[in-house]
Structures are given as structure tokens and as C-alpha cells.
Scaffold this active site. Structure first.
Site, PDB file in Angstrom:
ATOM      1  N   GLU A 273       0.829  -1.212   0.000  1.00  0.00           N
ATOM      2  CA  GLU A 273       0.000   0.000   0.000  1.00  0.00           C
ATOM      3  C   GLU A 273       0.859   1.256   0.000  1.00  0.00           C
ATOM      4  O   GLU A 273       0.749   2.099   0.896  1.00  0.00           O
ATOM      5  CB  GLU A 273      -0.902   0.011   1.246  1.00  0.00           C
ATOM      6  CG  GLU A 273      -1.800  -1.191   1.394  1.00  0.00           C
ATOM      7  CD  GLU A 273      -2.509  -1.226   2.755  1.00  0.00           C
ATOM      8  OE1 GLU A 273      -2.129  -0.462   3.667  1.00  0.00           O
ATOM      9  OE2 GLU A 273      -3.436  -2.018   2.902  1.00  0.00           O
ATOM     10  N   TYR A 320       3.778  19.007  10.996  1.00  0.00           N
ATOM     11  CA  TYR A 320       4.848  18.106  11.433  1.00  0.00           C
ATOM     12  C   TYR A 320       6.198  18.810  11.558  1.00  0.00           C
ATOM     13  O   TYR A 320       7.202  18.146  11.795  1.00  0.00           O
ATOM     14  CB  TYR A 320       5.047  16.959  10.421  1.00  0.00           C
ATOM     15  CG  TYR A 320       3.823  16.236   9.959  1.00  0.00           C
ATOM     16  CD1 TYR A 320       3.021  15.539  10.863  1.00  0.00           C
ATOM     17  CD2 TYR A 320       3.487  16.204   8.607  1.00  0.00           C
ATOM     18  CE1 TYR A 320       1.900  14.847  10.417  1.00  0.00           C
ATOM     19  CE2 TYR A 320       2.376  15.504   8.158  1.00  0.00           C
ATOM     20  CZ  TYR A 320       1.593  14.836   9.070  1.00  0.00           C
ATOM     21  OH  TYR A 320       0.498  14.139   8.626  1.00  0.00           O
ATOM     22  N   CYS A 346      -3.778  33.834   9.260  1.00  0.00           N
ATOM     23  CA  CYS A 346      -3.601  34.501  10.548  1.00  0.00           C
ATOM     24  C   CYS A 346      -3.247  33.510  11.648  1.00  0.00           C
ATOM     25  O   CYS A 346      -4.013  33.282  12.581  1.00  0.00           O
ATOM     26  CB  CYS A 346      -4.861  35.273  10.905  1.00  0.00           C
ATOM     27  SG  CYS A 346      -5.247  36.463   9.625  1.00  0.00           S
ATOM     28  N   TYR A 375       0.381  13.934   0.481  1.00  0.00           N
ATOM     29  CA  TYR A 375      -0.128  14.636   1.657  1.00  0.00           C
ATOM     30  C   TYR A 375      -0.029  16.149   1.465  1.00  0.00           C
ATOM     31  O   TYR A 375       0.221  16.895   2.397  1.00  0.00           O
ATOM     32  CB  TYR A 375       0.591  14.153   2.933  1.00  0.00           C
ATOM     33  CG  TYR A 375       0.522  12.643   3.053  1.00  0.00           C
ATOM     34  CD1 TYR A 375      -0.673  12.028   3.421  1.00  0.00           C
ATOM     35  CD2 TYR A 375       1.610  11.825   2.714  1.00  0.00           C
ATOM     36  CE1 TYR A 375      -0.774  10.651   3.487  1.00  0.00           C
ATOM     37  CE2 TYR A 375       1.519  10.442   2.771  1.00  0.00           C
ATOM     38  CZ  TYR A 375       0.327   9.861   3.151  1.00  0.00           C
ATOM     39  OH  TYR A 375       0.221   8.498   3.200  1.00  0.00           O
TER      40      TYR A 375
HETATM   41  C1  LIG Z   1      -1.320   6.085   5.087  1.00  0.00           C
HETATM   42  C2  LIG Z   1      -1.376   4.629   4.856  1.00  0.00           C
HETATM   43  C3  LIG Z   1      -0.608   4.044   3.850  1.00  0.00           C
HETATM   44  C4  LIG Z   1       0.373   4.819   2.989  1.00  0.00           C
HETATM   45  O1  LIG Z   1       1.462   5.262   3.709  1.00  0.00           O
HETATM   46  P1  LIG Z   1       2.704   5.929   2.935  1.00  0.00           P
HETATM   47  O2  LIG Z   1       3.637   6.279   4.032  1.00  0.00           O
HETATM   48  O3  LIG Z   1       2.198   7.119   2.214  1.00  0.00           O
HETATM   49  O4  LIG Z   1       3.263   4.897   2.030  1.00  0.00           O
HETATM   50  C5  LIG Z   1      -0.753   2.696   3.632  1.00  0.00           C
HETATM   51  N1  LIG Z   1      -1.596   1.939   4.377  1.00  0.00           N
HETATM   52  C6  LIG Z   1      -2.345   2.475   5.366  1.00  0.00           C
HETATM   53  C7  LIG Z   1      -3.249   1.605   6.148  1.00  0.00           C
HETATM   54  C8  LIG Z   1      -2.256   3.836   5.649  1.00  0.00           C
HETATM   55  O5  LIG Z   1      -2.986   4.350   6.636  1.00  0.00           O
END
Ligand SMILES: *Cc1c(COP(=O)(O)O)cnc(C)c1O
Length: 421
Positions: A273, A320, A346, A375
Site C-alpha cells: 500500500e 509536522y 492569521c 499529503y
Molecule cells: C497512510 C497509509 C498508507 C500509505 O502510507 P505511505 O507512508 O504514504 O506509504 C498505507 N496503508 C495504510 C493503512 C495507511 O494508513
């Protein structure tokens, strides 16, 4: 590697001068490079060549449907965390059989939508969520394919806000309790166990935490097998970091090699992911300098560069304390000064960079805030009633708006004057 480079002292995205886009679209705008997006997706993919796997882009990193569509066409799926992201992924043409649904707070309505769409897998994050999913699937007369998101209690050594795999984080089910949940799930009529998942955090710059988490998950899968529970999918989440400044994140191929080593002999289909590592360095935020000023009277004079992009457009520096490289669109070798680059909002927290050395910057200059493709737009808001920026996609010598700049009317969409006394 990305395709934002100077040619004849002007910043280009592939073969389009950034200045030309600004002239036509106005500022601020996000600018993405198709070649970079494809290259990064491909680089990630090839690391897993020969392994049975599915890459599900994390929609929350960059959710414009034009961009999701590119990954869909390359065979990718989607990792979603809300009904809204499901809607986007479907509109982008992503195959629902390649959609994974993560997140700790899925509502009944969201579960119904995902079941109706026929997604590949729900990553369940609590016992109560399992109970609810069973109920909703029963109401629809269907079965939900599930994995539990295991919280392996591994320190990803990243920013506290984006660390998700520690016992103290809200995510997942602790390894020790997960077995009991799988046994419960096995007896549920409308639940089909298909996988195990884990995602320990974002912007990881080391491989070791990934491997540590994977080992714990492997151990857990062995426990499941002893109970006669087999899984088809092993979902390792996202989290591979990128270079914003001086980080040294693993190359996606090294990350893949480490996983490959750990997985020899396992029969599962691997699910990945990735978000940031695909789009982070494929997008920039382009902004125009509105004013410069020097505030005197403090310990030392303080120079400010005030731009037309703000924390509502790119919130990472404020949220961050994140570093983004900022470069002039017209390359400059003028004297460098230490400046704060700030937006018009502001809040003192509205800055893009603090105490940054920048070549002399003047009113009307364009600046590019680099590494804003993940992001960035997806976290933007209308704070201070600022219409959200345009998004533009470049391919070679051409560019196209993929999201119009919002108008004032959009700001009021759905808003009503009260008829109450
Ligand atoms: C945010 C998220 C990602 C992606 O994270 P990256 O750091 O952008 O690769 C993958 N899986 C889940 C469950 C997430 O919450």
C-alpha cells in the site's frame, strides 16, 4: 529521480516551463509530472517482479482521480480509508476487486458501500468493528472478506504523528489478542477470513522496522495455521520514506529485496500500500511572492517572504515541522539571505520554511515548493475561506488542469442562511 529540472535557468516540469502554467492557471497550484508518477509506480512494482503481489496505492496520499486513474491503468489497486475514497477510487476506474479498506472508524454506511462495491478486503481494526461488519454483511445477504490489522508493536522511528505500529497507537489489534479475534471471525456466517495486514507508519527511512514487523506477522500466520486458519493475502501496508532534505530512505528495490528474503516459502499473495514513495516527489506546489519585508527591533532583523500559498494548501510544515525544499522558478545566483517563507493565514504556525537560506526574492517571483505530491493537496482545507488550489498534470510538452481552482461559490456550497428566529 523526478522530472522537475532547470533548463536555460527556468524550472521545467518535463518539457513544460512552470512559468507557462502559472501564466495560464494563476497561483497557487499543484503541478504533477506523469512521467515521474509512472516511473515511481513502475520502480516500486518491478522490485516485486516474479512474486505474486498487488500494489494498492494509498489514496489518502494523493487522491485526484486523474492520478488514481494512471495507477489503475498500470494495474494498480487502491488502499482506501473512507467512503469518500471508495467513491473516488471507483470514479477513477479502479477495479473494486483491487480495493483494500483500512481505518479504525468505519461507519455502517461506509461498510455497506464497500460491500456493495465488492471490494477485495476489509482490514478490521477492532473486535467491535468485526461485530458490526458481520451485522452489516448479514443485512445485505453477503459475505465480507476480512483481514485483521495486526499492531506488531514495532517502533518505525518516524514522526510521532505518523507512527502507527506501536502498542500505544490507536491502530490495529495487538498480536496477543488477534488470534482470539480470528477464531471469533471463523464462526461468523457473513465473514470470510482472507488475510492478515499490518502498517506501522509513514516516512520510514530504515528497512529494519519493516522486517521486524514482517517477522512478527509471519509468526502470527504460523499460529493461525496451527488453528487451521489459512490466509490468502499478506498485506504489508505502506510507509517507505522519500528524500525531502537529507534523509536516506531505502530504495524501493532494497525494500522489496528485504521482504522477498523474509517471504521465501510463503504461499500468500503480497499486498502493498505505498503512498508517499510513489507521488511525493512527483508533485510541486507553485506559489507567487506577494510581499517581502524586514521586521526590525528584535535581537536581529528578520526577513519574511510572504507567498500566496498557505498552511491550508500544504499543511506538512505547520503540522509536522516538515522540511520542503523551496526553489525559485527562475534560477538565481543572487546573494542568499536567511528568510522565513510564510503564508497569509492569521496563525504564526503558517509557514513553509523558517530560517531558510534563499537567493534574493522579490515581489512577483514564483517559487516551487518541492516534494509536495503526497499529503499535499489531499490534506488541504478552506481555512481562512481560501479556495483550494488548482491541480495540473503535465505529460511531456502538454499540461492539463485536473482540478479547477475553487471559486468563492464553492466555499459556500451547501451553506444556508438560517430561517430560525
Ligand atoms: C497512510 C497509509 C498508507 C500509505 O502510507 P505511505 O507512508 O504514504 O506509504 C498505507 N496503508 C495504510 C493503512 C495507511 O494508513
Amino acid at each position: 529521480m523526478h522530472h522537475f529540472t532547470y533548463k536555460n535557468k527556468m524550472l521545467y516540469c518535463e518539457n513544460v516551463p512552470v512559468q507557462d502554467v502559472a501564466d495560464q492557471v494563476g497561483t497557487p497550484f499543484y503541478l504533477y509530472s506523469t512521467a515521474t508518477l509512472k516511473r515511481h509506480f513502475q520502480a516500486f512494482e518491478t522490485g516485486f517482479d516474479g512474486m505474486d503481489h498487488l500494489t494498492c496505492f494509498a489514496v489518502k496520499a494523493c487522491s485526484n482521480i486523474a492520478i488514481l486513474n494512471i495507477f489503475g491503468q498500470m494495474g494498480g489497486g487502491a488502499d482506501i480509508v473512507s467512503g469518500g475514497e471508495l467513491f473516488r477510487a471507483m470514479k477513477a476506474g479502479i477495479d473494486p476487486r483491487k480495493i483494500i479498506y483500512s481505518g479504525v472508524g468505519k461507519t455502517r454506511a461506509e461498510m455497506r458501500e464497500a460491500l456493495y462495491a465488492g471490494i477485495l478486503m476489509f482490514n478490521v481494526e477492532s473486535p467491535q468493528e468485526l461485530d458490526r461488519l458481520q451485522e452489516v454483511a448479514a443485512e445485505l445477504g453477503t459475505r465480507a472478506q476480512v483481514a485483521f490489522r495486526i499492531n506488531p508493536d514495532v517502533d518505525p522511528k518516524t514522526h510521532a504523528y505518523i507512527s502507527t505500529g506501536l502498542a500505544e497507537n490507536k491502530f490495529g489489534v495487538p498480536v496477543d489478542e488477534a488470534l482470539q479475534e480470528y477464531l471469533r471471525a471463523r464462526d461468523m456466517e457473513n465473514i470470510e477470513i482472507v488475510g492478515v495486514s499490518c502498517h506501522i507508519g509513514s516516512q520510514l527511512t530504515q528497512i529494519a522496522p519493516f522486517v521486524e514487523a514482517l517477522r512478527k506477522v509471519k509468526g502470527f500466520i504460523a499460529n493461525l495455521e496451527q488453528e487451521g486458519i489459512g490466509v490468502k493475502y499478506l498485506d504489508l501496508g505502506g510507509g517507505v520514506g522519500i528524500i525531502y532534505n537529507d534523509e536516506e530512505p531505502p530504495h524501493p528495490h532494497d525494500y522489496a529485496a528485504a521482504i522477498r528474503d523474509e517471504l521465501t516459502g510463503m504461499e500468500c499473495t503480497l499486498i502493498l500500500e505505498p503512498g508517499r514513495v510513489i507521488t511525493g516527489n512527483a508533485g510541486i506546489l507553485v506559489t507567487e511572492v506577494q510581499y517581502t519585508k524586514v521586521n526590525t527591533g528584535g535581537e536581529k532583523d528578520k526577513r519574511f517572504v510572504i507567498i500566496d500559498a498557505a498552511m491550508n494548501d500544504l499543511t506538512r510544515p505547520s503540522l509536522y515541522g516538515a522540511y520542503h525544499e523551496i526553489i525559485p522558478v527562475r534560477e538565481s545566483d543572487e546573494t542568499r539571505h536567511q528568510v522565513d517563507i510564510v503564508g497569509p493565514i492569521c496563525e504564526t504556525g503558517d509557514f513553509m520554511a523558517r530560517d531558510r537560506m534563499m537567493p534574493e526574492t522579490r515581489q512577483g517571483d514564483l517559487l516551487a515548493i518541492m516534494s509536495s505530491g503526497a499529503y499535499g493537496f489531499s490534506m488541504s482545507s478552506n481555512y481562512n475561506s481560501r479556495p483550494r488550489a488548482a491541480e495540473v498534470l503535465v505529460s511531456d510538452e502538454c499540461f492539463q488542469i485536473i482540478r479547477y481552482r475553487e471559486e468563492y461559490e464553492t466555499l459556500l456550497h451547501g451553506e444556508l442562511l438560517s430561517v430560525l428566529d
